[in-house]
Design an enzyme around this catalytic site. Structure first.
Site, PDB file in Angstrom:
ATOM      1  N   SER A 144       0.849  -1.193   0.000  1.00  0.00           N
ATOM      2  CA  SER A 144       0.000   0.000   0.000  1.00  0.00           C
ATOM      3  C   SER A 144       0.880   1.236   0.000  1.00  0.00           C
ATOM      4  O   SER A 144       2.019   1.189   0.476  1.00  0.00           O
ATOM      5  CB  SER A 144      -0.892   0.015   1.241  1.00  0.00           C
ATOM      6  OG  SER A 144      -1.551   1.254   1.362  1.00  0.00           O
ATOM      7  N   TYR A 157      -1.425  -0.002  10.365  1.00  0.00           N
ATOM      8  CA  TYR A 157      -1.566  -0.620   9.041  1.00  0.00           C
ATOM      9  C   TYR A 157      -0.357  -0.253   8.178  1.00  0.00           C
ATOM     10  O   TYR A 157       0.238  -1.110   7.508  1.00  0.00           O
ATOM     11  CB  TYR A 157      -2.863  -0.106   8.415  1.00  0.00           C
ATOM     12  CG  TYR A 157      -3.151  -0.574   7.010  1.00  0.00           C
ATOM     13  CD1 TYR A 157      -2.950   0.262   5.925  1.00  0.00           C
ATOM     14  CD2 TYR A 157      -3.668  -1.846   6.779  1.00  0.00           C
ATOM     15  CE1 TYR A 157      -3.235  -0.161   4.639  1.00  0.00           C
ATOM     16  CE2 TYR A 157      -3.972  -2.272   5.497  1.00  0.00           C
ATOM     17  CZ  TYR A 157      -3.754  -1.417   4.427  1.00  0.00           C
ATOM     18  OH  TYR A 157      -4.051  -1.843   3.153  1.00  0.00           O
TER      19      TYR A 157
END
Lengths: 252, 429
Positions: A144, A157
């Site tokens: 990501s 995250y």
């Protein structure tokens, strides 16, 4: 050994993810053979039915829970054996915890780290050995843009994904001489189940199919790092290089 | 935007306002709009469920687009017989749900009827949380109401469609110039028995003896030639909306003259090609509607019964020519007698005329009223999927089975169209 990677036999770990399913569809249309690994068996079966009609030459399903880290080697072996060998392994499972909950409760944080970092790493470890023995192929993992820099809005995250990026970098280094590619896929904002709680409109948001198109192109080209859509490469360059005193005053 | 049928059911149960399903939004009017209501975008319900290559029965979720079906049906090496869509409208970027809800028709209506005729069954989610399987043998009245039902009976979750066997995916196509409506009538009558896809472009600025001149196009499937699968998205897109409409009296006159003469001094031009330019001419440029500028356009699509068709269409064209308001797009086609199972199905045996008009406000509205009047008096009707301006009286007069339809409307559903023609309760009231 073919210079350009073929994308015929593909295992997708986390096939129920919206991005992964979009990739599977594009591959199905080219007549690929697919192994779909995920937790929700019903969803996998519906997906397999759809992919078969769209043109997949074969679809195999394996039910697996990626949080059981002890099982990961067996899962990798099962996926490998389902089609006899693999050209591509796509790792696309993950969860996005609420940052506030993860900060407050270590169990939430731990789960996020296991699913988004520990599990993909251990899975890739097992897969790497198989690819090495075979001598060709591609390992592709969805990380990501959140992994590019720790930001207060999403850093648990982000840390997991960042760690995963670091692992892939090392793996790529290790496998470089063997012509086995390692693709680090870094999507920005994508309108999927994962981000369903966020406001999904606006110029920066991409559809899973758009991202899937970029992923398939990157797999064919054998690229190491993919920012999708393309402009995130430049956005993150800016974000990464912003001096800390300035960055720490932002709300990013 | 649900991606599973269970999510749709939940959405309906938890709704706070009347609901309506939404597909690709290709209807020209307000049949798929539900201001202040719940609009359920079904495009993520797009899985194929099953396909039997021996019988040609396809089962899929209602968000699957016709373009997706074509993509898997049409393999480039397929030069022999195969399966094809039984009926297709002028754009392939529509969902199965939308095709059923509007009971769409295509250039082959005289051979194959409407889309609804080829639906074997469908799954319908209603506002009371139920999911019913509807077909000619099960929940038959709900089935008839849902076909052409404009989404007012519930959300279609999935459907089983009977595809058509064709000898090949390629088509041979012919364009024939004609100089008058009478010539069109003769051409159409003689072509319809041996050509599957027929329609005519009509010049709606040509006056006097040229009234109703145009280019008749007819096509049919042939074997022996492979065809590329159609693109998933249009290759070109009209990039911006120009500040003024590009469709003006002069541009239309100029375009029509060029287009008519393009058909050449040879009256007939035959070629073999992919079905794409024949069936989907407008799909090549995405957002072509931007041509009309910020005010957009209105389409008037009517059908008039066969017995009076020639005179009525001539009268309509005369009014349009006199107003000088028409646009490049004017299509004339003969519908056949094949009935549809749908209660509110638009086609009837006769002639259908579609005309686009740049939106000039009250002027356009008056013109439409005039045209509508003529159609109503001729016992014809207008097509809801294209309509923005139809009066309630015309709708009621045109659709004789409306009384059977209204009790089957789901009380939890509504649309801007339904409110405008008065068949649904205005909510918030």
């Amino acid at each position: 050994m073919p210079k350009a990677p073929t994308l015929h036999r593909v295992a997708i770990f986390g096939a129920n993810s919206d991005i992964a399913f979009a990739v599977a569809r594009r591959l199905a249309e080219t007549g690929a053979e697919l192994v779909l690994i995920g937790r929700d068996l019903d969803a996998l079966q519906t997906a397999a039915g759809d992919l078969k009609i769209r043109g997949a030459q074969a679809t195999q399903i394996i039910q697996a829970n990626f949080t059981e880290t002890g099982d990961l080697a067996a899962i990798a072996a099962g996926a490998w054996g389902a089609l006899g060998s693999l050209d591509v392994a796509l790792v696309s499972f993950g969860t996005m915890p609420r940052q506030i909950a993860a900060e407050a409760d270590n169990r939430v944080a731990e789960q996020a780290l296991i699913v988004n970092f520990v599990s993909p790493v251990l899975l890739c470890n097992a897969l790497a050995q198989k690819f090495e023995a075979q001598g060709y192929g591609t390992i592709a993992v969805i990380t990501s843009v959140a992994g590019d820099r720790g930001r207060k809005s999403n850093f648990i995250y982000g840390a997991a994904k960042g760690g995963l990026q670091r692992y892939l970098e090392g793996l790529r280094h290790r496998l470089f001489a063997m012509n086995i590619r390692v693709l680090d896929i870094r999507p920005g904002f994508v309108a999927t189940k994962l981000t369903a709680e966020m406001q999904q409109g606006g110029l920066l948001w991409a559809s899973p199919d758009r991202v899937a198109k970029d992923i398939v192109a990157a797999l064919k080209a054998g690229r190491p790092i993919l920012y999708t859509p393309w402009f995130w490469r430049f956005v993150m360059m800016g974000v990464r290089n912003m001096p800390a005193p300035l960055f720490n005053r932002t709300k990013l | 935007m649900p991606s599973r049928p269970e999510q749709v059911v939940r959405l309906l149960q938890n709704r706070a306002a009347p609901a309506l399903a939404y597909g690709c939004g290709r209807s020209y009017g307000d049949v798929a709009l539900n201001p202040n209501g719940l609009l359920v975008d079904c495009r993520n319900l797009d899985r194929f469920i099953a396909f039997d290559p021996a019988t040609g029965v396809l089962r899929c979720e209602a968000g699957v687009q016709l373009a997706d079906i074509l993509a898997f049906l049409c393999r480039p090496e397929a030069d022999g017989d195969g399966w094809f869509l039984p009926v297709t409208p002028g754009t392939r970027f529509v969902t199965i749900g939308g095709a059923i809800a509007n009971d769409v028709h295509g250039k082959n209506h005289h051979c194959s009827g409407t889309f609804g005729r080829h639906v074997l069954s469908l799954e319908l989610a209603r506002s009371d949380g139920s999911v019913s399987t509807c077909s000619l043998h099960e929940n038959a009245s709900l089935f008839a109401a849902t076909i052409g039902g404009l989404g007012l009976t519930g959300v279609i979750l999935s459907a089983s469609i009977q595809l058509r066997r064709v000898e090949g995916l390629a088509v041979e196509a012919e364009n024939i110039r004609f100089g008058s409506l009478d010539e069109f009538w003769d051409l159409s009558s003689s072509s319809d028995s041996s050509w599957e896809y027929t329609a005519a472009w009509v010049d709606c600025v040509a006056a006097g003896k040229d009234l109703g001149r145009g280019i008749f196009s007819r096509a049919r499937h042939v074997s022996g030639v492979g065809v590329d699968p159609p693109r998933r998205k249009p290759r070109l897109r009209w990039p911006v909306t120009p500040p003024l409409s590009l469709v003006t009296r002069h541009s239309v006159r100029g375009f029509n003259a060029l287009y008519w003469h393009r058909a050449g001094s040879n009256d007939r031009i035959r070629r073999i090609c992919s079905y794409e330019p024949i069936l989907y001419p407008l799909d090549s440029v995405d957002l072509w509607n931007r041509l009309y500028g910020p005010r957009g356009f209105f389409q008037f699509q009517c059908v008039v019964p066969r017995a009076v068709a020639r005179e009525v269409v001539a009268a309509l064209l005369r009014i349009v020519v006199a107003s000088g308001e028409g646009s490049m797009l004017a299509v004339l086609k003969m519908f056949g007698a094949i009935p549809s199972p749908g209660l509110l199905s638009f086609p009837m045996e006769g002639l259908t005329l579609s005309l686009d008009f740049p939106n000039r406000g009250a002027l356009t509205q008056r013109l439409f009223n005039q045209l509508e009047q003529i159609v109503a008096e001729a016992s014809g009707r207008l097509y809801p999927a294209k309509d923005c301006l139809m009066a309630r009286a015309s709708f009621v007069r045109g659709y004789s089975r409306l009384n059977e339809f209204i009790p089957l409307i789901d009380p939890g559903f509504s649309s801007a169209f339904a409110r405008r023609v008065g068949i649904a309760q205005p909510h918030g009231a």
